[in-house]
Scaffold this active site. Structure first.
Site, PDB file in Angstrom:
ATOM      1  N   SER A  16      -5.233  -0.502  -2.631  1.00  0.00           N
ATOM      2  CA  SER A  16      -5.786   0.824  -2.381  1.00  0.00           C
ATOM      3  C   SER A  16      -6.881   0.639  -1.341  1.00  0.00           C
ATOM      4  O   SER A  16      -7.815  -0.147  -1.539  1.00  0.00           O
ATOM      5  CB  SER A  16      -6.344   1.415  -3.678  1.00  0.00           C
ATOM      6  OG  SER A  16      -6.734   2.751  -3.475  1.00  0.00           O
ATOM      7  N   GLU A  17      -6.767   1.330  -0.211  1.00  0.00           N
ATOM      8  CA  GLU A  17      -7.599   0.984   0.938  1.00  0.00           C
ATOM      9  C   GLU A  17      -9.083   1.234   0.705  1.00  0.00           C
ATOM     10  O   GLU A  17      -9.921   0.770   1.487  1.00  0.00           O
ATOM     11  CB  GLU A  17      -7.115   1.699   2.207  1.00  0.00           C
ATOM     12  CG  GLU A  17      -7.115   3.208   2.144  1.00  0.00           C
ATOM     13  CD  GLU A  17      -5.764   3.778   1.734  1.00  0.00           C
ATOM     14  OE1 GLU A  17      -5.067   3.139   0.909  1.00  0.00           O
ATOM     15  OE2 GLU A  17      -5.415   4.869   2.223  1.00  0.00           O
ATOM     16  N   ASN A  18      -9.418   1.951  -0.367  1.00  0.00           N
ATOM     17  CA  ASN A  18     -10.837   2.136  -0.664  1.00  0.00           C
ATOM     18  C   ASN A  18     -11.429   0.946  -1.416  1.00  0.00           C
ATOM     19  O   ASN A  18     -12.505   1.066  -1.995  1.00  0.00           O
ATOM     20  CB  ASN A  18     -11.063   3.440  -1.436  1.00  0.00           C
ATOM     21  CG  ASN A  18     -10.252   3.530  -2.701  1.00  0.00           C
ATOM     22  OD1 ASN A  18      -9.073   3.179  -2.713  1.00  0.00           O
ATOM     23  ND2 ASN A  18     -10.864   3.994  -3.770  1.00  0.00           N
ATOM     24  N   ASN A  25       0.856  -1.187   0.000  1.00  0.00           N
ATOM     25  CA  ASN A  25       0.000   0.000   0.000  1.00  0.00           C
ATOM     26  C   ASN A  25       0.888   1.230   0.000  1.00  0.00           C
ATOM     27  O   ASN A  25       1.840   1.325   0.778  1.00  0.00           O
ATOM     28  CB  ASN A  25      -0.916   0.019   1.233  1.00  0.00           C
ATOM     29  CG  ASN A  25      -1.890   1.191   1.201  1.00  0.00           C
ATOM     30  OD1 ASN A  25      -1.492   2.341   1.323  1.00  0.00           O
ATOM     31  ND2 ASN A  25      -3.170   0.890   1.037  1.00  0.00           N
ATOM     32  N   SER A  67     -11.323  -4.540   3.102  1.00  0.00           N
ATOM     33  CA  SER A  67     -10.098  -3.862   2.682  1.00  0.00           C
ATOM     34  C   SER A  67      -9.195  -3.583   3.880  1.00  0.00           C
ATOM     35  O   SER A  67      -7.970  -3.767   3.808  1.00  0.00           O
ATOM     36  CB  SER A  67     -10.449  -2.551   1.976  1.00  0.00           C
ATOM     37  OG  SER A  67      -9.289  -1.953   1.462  1.00  0.00           O
TER      38      SER A  67
END
Lengths: 229, 236, 229, 236
Positions: D56-58, D33, D98
């Site tokens: 991607s943390e979304n 990340n 996530s």
């Protein structure tokens, strides 16, 4: 290059050590990685802590490991399923330590391990023998039990389709414990009916992202108990 | 002497009739989980025109009837591990999501069997105690007892030995505390409310006093207590 | 018959009360139910506790509710996104109470509410100002913070496709907070690009089962900030 | 006098060179990340032949390069809310899943920016303190600091005012305790190990003593300390 595929079942279970905590997926006959379990029996690991919903048979799956004397402790919600001949007096399984866990708590404890949550509170089992000795806490006037994550060394799971990145898709109720077990173990090994290549699985339809999976092995004609193909 | 005993054994609803009666109380659009045993016979008695989504805790919402012989898919099974089907509008999910449905309070009704129910709604239905069997099995019973908006219990009013199953306090290992909302038996329908047990329906052959005599806890008679009746069914 | 469809946006947001805790989905411009928010502004509910990742704009989405003065408290990880003109000195939003929550903790607190978990432990934020005053517990030699579930009255979410049962499928990263918010509220209202009928969504590909959804409304040409269609 | 200052400003790696250097340390097959800012420039410097899955943390694993102008899909964005793409083998998931990836220890590397790093690996990178801005924003920084197997920090060695960013103890609000494993600066690469800070690489223009002078915490020199170098890049 990322390529989680291994050549055969022996390669899939290589390196699993004596004393390991092993999650085995499945519920009933659905989604049980019977071929990986058989390979693990042949591989020889013993003194295992086995985690799964329960053993429905002593011929395949969880029950096979128990019947072969490889299991020191079994963490389960329904350890002796209909038709299983295990846990009878005089049976080799008699010495297996049992930890009985409500099915939802079992699922959530596994998911918690995968999500970095060492403990959580639940209303389930409060005031029952299965909560004895566990810390409790009151939230908004109601009582809850503290349950701990089940950290595991290995998960043996089953899915329908994989790609070389280890992404997995399932079918029907064969999904059950498999996706959360994939998250919870240091090393997740998946047997699948088919590995597609070179195209990947559709990113919208992946249930288990490949980050959770270390090895995948294709077993087209999977082992089932007679009459349950 | 000899003519009272057979009569006493005959009165009351059959197990299928208990299931039928409970089925009448499941509203259109409900999300319902049916436990193993008597509760699982409910679907055949759901009134026509109601669309009810059955939840199977092994990862299925919208469970349909069993498949025809030869159409079994062993990757599509119910919580009793038998092949089932999925109806239009159904969905599959993993075990943590499935029990989030249960434990998060999303099910309208959970229908369970019982060994004992206390006057506070405590339920004992998973274990006959440490000496009864070497291997205890709990499955999803405790989650279903703790999580659903309403917990219905289907049970014979008394055990085979004639002892009451509805008691002041359970002596068997508990499944959940104060979780039962309504009890359907072969003799009566009883609600568990804040103050205790309220009898809503009684079979025509018996009086409130008769029900009290077969119950191990204090009962109140509902102001509008009705006759508990059900059509006759052939056992399958 | 189960039919979660409602005729229009006004019907979708009917009954949301002053003082309600409202989850609003979305991250960035993706998956924000801008049309439901606009309908809620018109509906008039005020004194809301708003929960969402953050406000990226004062024209649409979370920021619109704040700019309209409807929000008493905002629980967010990134309350003022790039380009937002909110929370400037003298702004109407100045009186909004803020609770800043790490993004993963926010997601997990929402999921916990949907899963019947009143509290859980996490390593995130331990030893930082965002854990001040929160109980802690040691597990296996490491320190964790107790975080509470965020229970909500209403969730306003956005998905791509629905069926009459309220089953939902998403697209890309527009999934984000929407599926977990659907689980966490007493009443979940979804705006979708399309409602298919009479055929249902494929049960394997449903992300949000209809049990979590009370109302769905189709909005084909959804409201977006200029240049972000 | 006049010829030392400009020279001091010129030495050391550019921001792109720092990103390039960090990129060389990301092994084939890693799950990574990349935080906002300098870390986000890493993908263009990943050595050819390595397949690295960007998280991607979304809700995206397998993030690709930005789309061509006109091909933007505003439902497929990165954690910086800008349009992105997905590579073969990628997948979508919701926010709790996530962050289960992040918090459950599944990411090999999280690359973050920093305001301050302590000698114990404490990180401050989300807030300049209560007076600095009316609205604090934390995003996923604390989760990424706490959860990844390895946390790399990319930062200028000193602040614009010349004060060290690597300090004995952070005085800015913390992002996480003892979470940083490796620090890439314009002057050096420093590992945080049990006993403290170990300098692994130093730019050729400076000595260990020079690095010590620009650092607010005790440093040890690695036995095999190397020269920190990087190719020249045009800023985009």
């Amino acid at each position: 290059m990322i390529d989680k595929r291994v050549a055969d079942l022996a390669a899939a279970v290589a390196g699993i050590e004596d004393g390991a905590t092993v999650l085995v997926g499945g519920f009933g006959d659905a989604g049980v990685p019977n071929d990986l379990v058989q390979a693990l029996v042949e591989q020889g690991a013993k003194e295992l802590t086995l985690v799964g919903n329960g053993a429905i048979s002593e011929v395949v799956g969880h029950g096979r490991l128990i019947a072969e004397g490889r299991v020191r402790k079994f963490i389960a919600s329904f350890p002796k399923g209909r038709g299983s001949k295990l846990f009878e007096p005089g049976d080799a399984s008699e010495s297996v330590e049992l930890e009985i866990v409500p099915q939802g708590t079992l699922a959530e404890r596994i998911r918690a391990a995968g999500a970095g949550i060492p403990g959580f509170y639940t209303a389930t089992a409060f005031g029952t023998p299965l909560a004895e000795g566990k810390p409790t806490m009151e939230f908004d006037g109601n009582q809850f039990v503290l349950e701990r994550a089940i950290q595991a060394d290995v998960a043996l799971i089953k899915a329908k389709t994989a790609d070389r990145w280890g992404n997995l898709a399932y079918t029907g109720t064969a999904r059950n414990f498999n996706p959360i077990m994939a998250m919870a173990a240091k090393r997740t090994i998946a047997q699948v009916s088919e590995i597609i290549d070179p195209d990947p699985l559709d990113p919208e339809y992946i249930v288990t992202p490949g980050i959770f999976v270390e090895r995948v092995v294709a077993v087209a004609d999977d082992l089932r108990e007679e009459g349950r193909q | 002497m000899s003519d009272t005993k057979p009569a006493a054994e005959k009165i009351g609803l059959s197990r299928l009739q208990i299931a039928w009666r409970a089925a009448q109380d499941i509203a259109d659009g409900s999300y319902v989980n049916l436990g193993i045993g008597m509760p699982m016979t409910i679907p055949r008695f759901l009134p026509e025109g109601r669309e009810i989504m059955l939840h199977s805790e092994n990862g299925l919402l919208g469970m349909g009837p069993p498949p025809a012989k030869g159409d079994e898919d062993w990757d599509l099974i119910n919580a009793g591990t038998r092949p089932t089907t999925v109806l239009p509008g159904g969905s599959f999910f993993h075990h943590a999501d499935s029990f989030a449905i249960v434990r998060g309070g999303h099910l309208d009704i959970s229908v369970l069997g019982a060994f004992q129910i206390s006057e506070k709604g405590d339920l004992a239905n998973w274990s006959l105690g440490p000496s009864a069997a070497r291997v205890p099995t709990v499955g999803g019973a405790m989650d279903l007892a703790a999580g659903a908006k309403q917990v219905y219990v289907l049970t014979d009013h008394c055990s085979r030995d004639g002892s009451p199953k509805i008691v002041k306090q359970c002596d068997l290992p508990l499944t959940g505390l104060a979780c039962v909302n309504r009890i359907y038996t072969d003799l009566a329908i009883i609600d568990v409310i804040g103050e205790g047990l309220v009898v809503r329906e009684i079979i025509e052959e018996l009086s409130f006093a008769d029900i009290e005599a077969q119950t191990g806890a204090a009962l109140r008679l509902s102001d509008d207590c009705k006759a508990l009746t059900a059509p006759e069914f052939e056992d399958a």
